[in-house]
Motif scaffolding. Structure first.
Motif, PDB file in Angstrom:
ATOM      1  N   ILE A 113      -8.446   6.396   6.857  1.00 56.67           N
ATOM      2  CA  ILE A 113      -7.983   7.144   5.644  1.00 56.67           C
ATOM      3  C   ILE A 113      -8.202   8.492   5.832  1.00 56.67           C
TER       4      ILE A 113
ATOM      5  N   PHE B  15      -6.648   3.807  -4.450  1.00 57.83           N
ATOM      6  CA  PHE B  15      -6.828   3.039  -3.026  1.00 57.83           C
ATOM      7  C   PHE B  15      -7.929   3.785  -2.395  1.00 57.83           C
ATOM      8  N   CYS B  16      -7.880   4.893  -2.223  1.00 52.49           N
ATOM      9  CA  CYS B  16      -9.141   5.728  -1.664  1.00 52.49           C
ATOM     10  C   CYS B  16     -10.319   5.442  -2.353  1.00 52.49           C
TER      11      CYS B  16
ATOM     12  N   ASN C 281       0.886  -1.135   0.100  1.00 56.16           N
ATOM     13  CA  ASN C 281      -0.085  -0.015   0.037  1.00 56.16           C
ATOM     14  C   ASN C 281       0.881   1.266  -0.072  1.00 56.16           C
TER      15      ASN C 281
ATOM     16  N   SER D 245       2.735   7.077  -4.990  1.00 64.78           N
ATOM     17  CA  SER D 245       2.456   6.256  -5.892  1.00 64.78           C
ATOM     18  C   SER D 245       3.846   5.636  -6.427  1.00 64.78           C
TER      19      SER D 245
ATOM     20  N   TRP E  20      -1.748  12.885  -1.604  1.00 68.15           N
ATOM     21  CA  TRP E  20      -1.248  11.853  -0.972  1.00 68.15           C
ATOM     22  C   TRP E  20       0.046  11.207  -2.160  1.00 68.15           C
TER      23      TRP E  20
ATOM     24  N   LYS F 183      -2.554   6.015  -4.206  1.00 66.19           N
ATOM     25  CA  LYS F 183      -3.298   6.273  -3.482  1.00 66.19           C
ATOM     26  C   LYS F 183      -4.833   6.847  -3.864  1.00 66.19           C
TER      27      LYS F 183
END
Length: 719
Positions: free
Chosen positions: A463, A356-357, A348, A372, A369, A353
């Motif tokens: 998060i 991911f979010c 992760n 990556s 964020w 991100k």
């Protein structure tokens, strides 16, 4: 060599003899010198003699003044200040430069001393003492300070012949004792035996003193019941607790005290000197990632059945050592381990991100964020997950160095330890089912019963907390370097990260997501069966399996195993390993839609719940089967009794010979009973003539029955 006032030179043959030049004539021919260690007045010397002595090595110039001292005037007592002012007044009266060189001549000096004595009211000896000190110690007012700080024999133990210190206010039944070397030896033995010990209750100094008195200053006496008890006789001399405490404080060693009473681990964690910084070994973003896990202070429920409580999940955080940015996050129900969370947290840390979010319904911009595809140069962890051979071999493929802290030393990776608690502080007050310190007190409701959030919802909350910390939290204890100050970089993790990426990312490394997944995702064995590729109770299909007819092979030759990699966070697909660098993606079959978008934790809970229900149903079924067997036995028993009652004595041959006829007659009766007649249909009336015609027809041979009989004889024979 130019000789000047206050020049020091020492004799080569006598290093302890040092002279100071206190006056030099205007033609630099004559001078007065004084021995700085001898209580004498200055005496005349020829400058040329001193210079010649320096040239031939008889004298050696000394650059260090033995009488140089730095004095904090604010610490001076009122008495000392008064005496110093008195000495300065003497020097101002007769020893300033206006009185030189007359003050160095004995006759003139005597007159000046007598004059100062009458003027200042001081004795000539006192004035002489001030003058000698002034000249020997450097001809400045600091030379006139008293030597009270050297009085009293500081650090030296005295040989005592009587008790020192103030007298006791109240009389004691025991005598006073002088602390001799032998008593000091007993003190040390008692401290080592009773105080510097690793007992769970951590004995007090008072208890150690009492045990010492019992062992060394008491006598054993028998009671009436014959038990020996220690007694301190009245009037006998024993050391007081104040004396024992005085020598304890005099010998006290804080390091030894903590090591012996609380252990090396407690000393290293809480009492050792902290002279370094977490930033001294990091020079850029992604130079060092710190990783650790904690059990969250909250309880969660199942995503399939919210009434089911799943206890507390485990959270992994990955923190960048340079910027303090939280770069990775993973939450699961697995125990802390490499495959259970550390690997997924590192994966992760390098994932996109934004994607991911989005997986959890949170929309962010990449600049919120921006980590990556970045992999670290080294990882700092404790001696847990990263010590496994599988973890080390996997990380080595990515050329990442692994650093492990010593046992029980979380203070070596303080960033991640601190931020695990910091993230929870934001979320814990709002989450039902959170653990609090009063949870186990009598009368308190069990907080587990309040659990309402699933693991996925907890990740959403975390998060949000991570985004807040990364973008808005000010690091009050972050020490910016000169360049960061010049660039006015705020002490906020996202700004420090961006600054480091721009100016200090010379060794920043990026890899593709496929490479990361292939190296970091956990691997397992899956079974190829006729129904699909079965892993963890879930069925998948892939193009390779269809092309190579794996399912046909499994049905004809039996099931076989294949290597797969999987993402514990989502089981929508797994990766079939075809070689060292090749893989194929396996997708969920349509019949497995109930597992879509679920994590392995959710699926394991679902399967466990179903197994539990199955076990419950099997128990119910077993009870019903027992009841069924009893009912069947009752029916059979009743039938046997009826059959025995109605059986007519006949031969076995006759009974077997009539089976076909008996069967035919029974079928006719069953047909009559099972005949379906619609209630709305009226049956026609049968006349006597019709009945007579029917009887005639019955008397005629039935061709259909004859044909059926011949067919049966042809098939089964005439039995």
């Amino acid at each position: 060599m130019l000789l000047a006032v206050n020049t020091l030179y020492r004799y080569a043959d006598d290093p302890n003899r040092i002279e100071r030049i206190v006056w030099v004539s205007s033609d630099c021919q004559a001078c007065f010198v004084v021995d700085i260690y001898n209580n004498s007045y200055p005496y005349p010397r020829q400058v040329v003699d001193i210079e010649e002595g320096i040239k031939d090595g008889t004298y050696i110039i000394d650059e260090t003044d033995p009488w140089f001292r730095i004095v904090d005037l604010e610490t001076m007592s009122e008495k000392e200040q008064k005496r110093w002012n008195q000495a300065k007044e003497v020097i101002r009266t007769i020893a300033t430069s206006g009185f030189e060189p007359n003050i160095f001549l004995p006759n003139e000096r005597a007159k000046l001393i007598q004059k100062a004595s009458e003027q200042l009211g001081l004795s000539p000896s006192t004035i002489a003492k001030y003058l000698k000190r002034y000249w020997k110690r450097g001809k400045n007012f600091y030379a006139l300070l008293s030597d009270l700080d050297s009085c009293g024999g500081a650090g030296k133990e005295r040989k005592l012949i009587k008790k020192v210190g103030r007298r006791s206010k109240y009389a004691s039944m025991h005598g006073e004792m002088v602390i001799s070397d032998e008593v000091k030896r007993i003190f040390r033995i008692a401290l080592d035996k009773y105080y510097y010990t690793a007992k769970p209750n951590k004995p007090s100094l008072r208890w150690a003193y009492e045990q010492m008195i019992k062992d060394y200053f008491a006598k054993e006496q028998k009671t009436e019941s014959g038990i020996l008890i220690p007694i301190v006789e009245e009037g006998s001399a024993i050391p007081t607790f104040g004396q024992f405490r005085y020598w304890f404080n005099k010998w006290r060693d804080p390091k030894r005290e903590v090591l012996s009473r609380e252990g090396a681990r407690k000393f290293q964690q809480q009492y050792r000197p902290v002279l370094g910084s977490t930033q001294q070994d990091v020079y850029a973003p992604a130079a060092v990632y710190q990783i650790d896990a904690t059990i969250l202070d909250l309880n969660v429920v199942s995503a399939y059945k919210r009434s089911q409580i799943l206890s507390r999940p485990v959270c992994y955080l990955v923190v960048d050592g340079y910027s303090h940015l939280i770069v990775g996050l993973h939450v699961s129900l697995e125990s802390p381990s490499w495959a259970g969370g550390a690997m997924m947290a590192l994966l992760n840390a390098s994932e996109d991100k934004v994607e991911f979010c989005k997986r959890f319904g949170i929309e962010i911009r990449e600049e919120e964020w921006p980590v990556s595809g970045v992999i670290p140069e080294s990882i700092l962890a404790d001696r847990g997950e990263m010590l496994s051979s599988k973890a080390l071999s996997t990380i080595e493929h990515l050329q990442i160095a692994v650093k492990n802290t010593p046992p029980f030393r979380p203070d070596w990776k303080p960033l991640v330890e601190r931020y695990l608690g910091l993230v929870q502080q934001h979320a814990k007050p709002f989450i039902p089912g959170a653990v609090n310190k009063n949870a186990k007190e009598r009368g308190e409701r069990d907080t587990r019963l309040n659990a309402s959030l699933t693991v996925e919802e907890v990740i959403k909350v975390l998060i949000k907390c991570v985004l807040h910390y990364n973008n808005h939290h000010h690091l009050s204890d972050y020490e910016r370097d000169a360049h960061q100050i010049a660039e006015n970089v705020p002490s906020i993790p996202i700004h420090l990260w961006n600054y480091g990426i721009q100016y200090k990312s010379g060794k920043l490394r990026r890899v593709s997501q496929d490479v990361l997944r292939f190296n970091l995702l956990p691997s397992d064995k899956a079974t190829v069966s006729p129904k699909g590729i079965k892993w963890n109770g879930i069925l998948y299909g892939c193009e390779t399996a269809l092309k190579e007819k794996w399912f046909v092979r499994a049905r004809t030759k039996g099931s076989f195993k294949v290597d797969v990699s999987y993402d514990p966070r989502c089981v929508n697909q797994i990766y079939l390993r075809l070689g060292r660098n090749e893989y194929d993606v396996c997708y969920l079959l349509d019949s497995q839609s109930r597992y879509k978008d679920k994590s392995t934790d959710d699926i394991q809970f679902l399967l466990a719940m179903e197994q539990q229900e199955k076990a419950g149903f099997q128990g119910q079924e077993f009870g019903q089967r027992i009841s069924l067997a009893a009912e069947i036995e009752e029916i059979v028993k009743e039938a046997v009794q009826k059959t025995k009652a109605e059986t007519v004595p006949e031969s076995n041959a006759k009974r077997l010979r009539d089976i076909r006829e008996n069967r035919r007659q029974e079928k006719e009766r069953n047909r009559e009973q099972e005949r379906i007649v619609l209630a709305g249909v009226k049956q026609p009336k049968v006349s006597a003539a019709d009945t007579h015609e029917q009887e005639k027809e019955n008397e005629l041979p039935n061709h259909f029955e004859l044909l059926k009989q011949l067919q049966q004889e042809g098939l089964y024979g005439n039995r």
